[in-house]
Design an enzyme around this catalytic site. Sequence first.
Site, PDB file in Angstrom:
ATOM      1  CG  ASP A  17       9.552   6.564  -6.488  1.00  0.00           C
ATOM      2  OD1 ASP A  17       9.282   7.863  -5.827  1.00  0.00           O
ATOM      3  OD2 ASP A  17       8.890   5.831  -6.366  1.00  0.00           O
ATOM      4  CD1 TRP A  41       5.372  11.997 -10.637  1.00  0.00           C
ATOM      5  CD2 TRP A  41       3.872  12.146 -12.400  1.00  0.00           C
ATOM      6  NE1 TRP A  41       4.890  10.848 -10.994  1.00  0.00           N
ATOM      7  CE2 TRP A  41       4.003  10.743 -12.180  1.00  0.00           C
ATOM      8  CE3 TRP A  41       3.066  12.660 -13.555  1.00  0.00           C
ATOM      9  CZ2 TRP A  41       3.400   9.977 -12.669  1.00  0.00           C
ATOM     10  CZ3 TRP A  41       2.133  11.521 -14.091  1.00  0.00           C
ATOM     11  CH2 TRP A  41       2.488  10.266 -13.854  1.00  0.00           C
ATOM     12  NE  ARG A 152       2.392   2.395  -7.812  1.00  0.00           N
ATOM     13  CZ  ARG A 152       1.271   2.539  -8.114  1.00  0.00           C
ATOM     14  NH1 ARG A 152       0.488   2.103  -9.032  1.00  0.00           N
ATOM     15  NH2 ARG A 152       0.371   3.306  -7.323  1.00  0.00           N
TER      16      ARG A 152
END
Length: 440
Positions: A17, A41, A152
């Site tokens: 992101d 990740w 979040r």
Amino acid sequence: MIKDVLHLRAPGNWMNDPNGFIYYQGKYHLFYQHFPYAPVWGTMHWGHAVSSDLIHWEHLDIAVFPSKAYDRNGVFSGSAIEKDGKLYLYYSAVRYLDEDAENIHKAPNDRYETSQALMVSEDGFHFDNWEDKRLILPVSRDERIADAVHTRDPKVWKSQGVYNMVLGSTWRNEIGRVLFYQSSDGVNWEYRNQLCSEQFGRILECPDLFRIKDSDVFIGSPMFIGKESVGYENHAICAVVDYDEKDCLLAFPDCSQLVDYGLDLYAPQTNVDAEGRRVMIAWMRMPKMVEEPGRRPWNGMMCQPRVVDVSEGHIYFRVHPNAEHYFSKEAEVSDRLPKLPCRLQTVLADGAVLNIGDYCLRVKEDCVIADRGRVFEGIEGHRLVSSTPKLSGKYELDIFVSHNLIEVFVNGGQYVISNVVYGLGNEIDGYLKKIYVPEE
């Protein structure tokens, strides 16, 4: 330092992101989710890149990394504002409640909790991860207000003297919701309101809310809304909404648009550029890493900057003027691609096909169809064919081609199809009007 053109790519290893996108003191700053140890990740840091024009990017050192008990397992997505000349970075802080003895970078059974934190930098280039962080919203223990795990991605802005924050969340992992907070100083926050909507899937991520002309626009990334048999379950959506900023009341329509119809794009974030235009950048999801000479193996890149516009209730994502300027030299049309990146323009007729290095565009049943099957071979479980909605007989294409990403702007940004590709060829077959390359 590593430099990128048009598309910011992982400097090595993993990127996802975009975070903290802002024009600050004469430079564009773009932070991003980054796992610096492998092209997969993992425990999130904030990578950092700067640009003077949104086209040429220079990677800097990692800006934010885990250093506190509340963010020990990752500094996740957030945003940035300028306040009193300083750069304020808002982010989600993650702490695992269980540990996987074989992989400390993942939380077993989603056993973690999330709070919201703030990092302040004096100049946007120096970051003290021990002295300049503070917790601003602790983990929620009241599920009526927020979820302790899935709350979040704070997006913060100032309007009429008040600081506003939107957060993505969920109600019991059943329906996504957006949360609203306000503050008089950007540090101390008060819960104001929320909205649950089936449009937000089961969990909402990366909410963004802003005004263009006389329209309020919402962009978000709902999880578990995928209706396709092959591809991702989470997608970026947008809609023109009704928003009362005073009471933080949001009314969401019954239907929304996809931000990008290639369905590889996710987690978009917007801010205003030097000229006051609303600009979006987003993560392009990549199913496998790329190896190339002179660069560490990398996975993850950003789309090129896009100007967000609203016309007759429809949200457009247009080519940014700086990208127009960058591709300023018209080249001779031939049957081979020039050196990449390049820009191609054409108008297709119904039934026509344009083959770009085995990436095929055609018009069928009033839609533009993109087929990457021959430049995505050997990758299972991912969508190969993408389509716009119906276009009322108009098929003007503005196509930006790079080695691993093709972005097709249809009818001036009415819709966009962006596809990650691997193994792109160099032959062109079909009707093509113009080719543009960068001015050397």
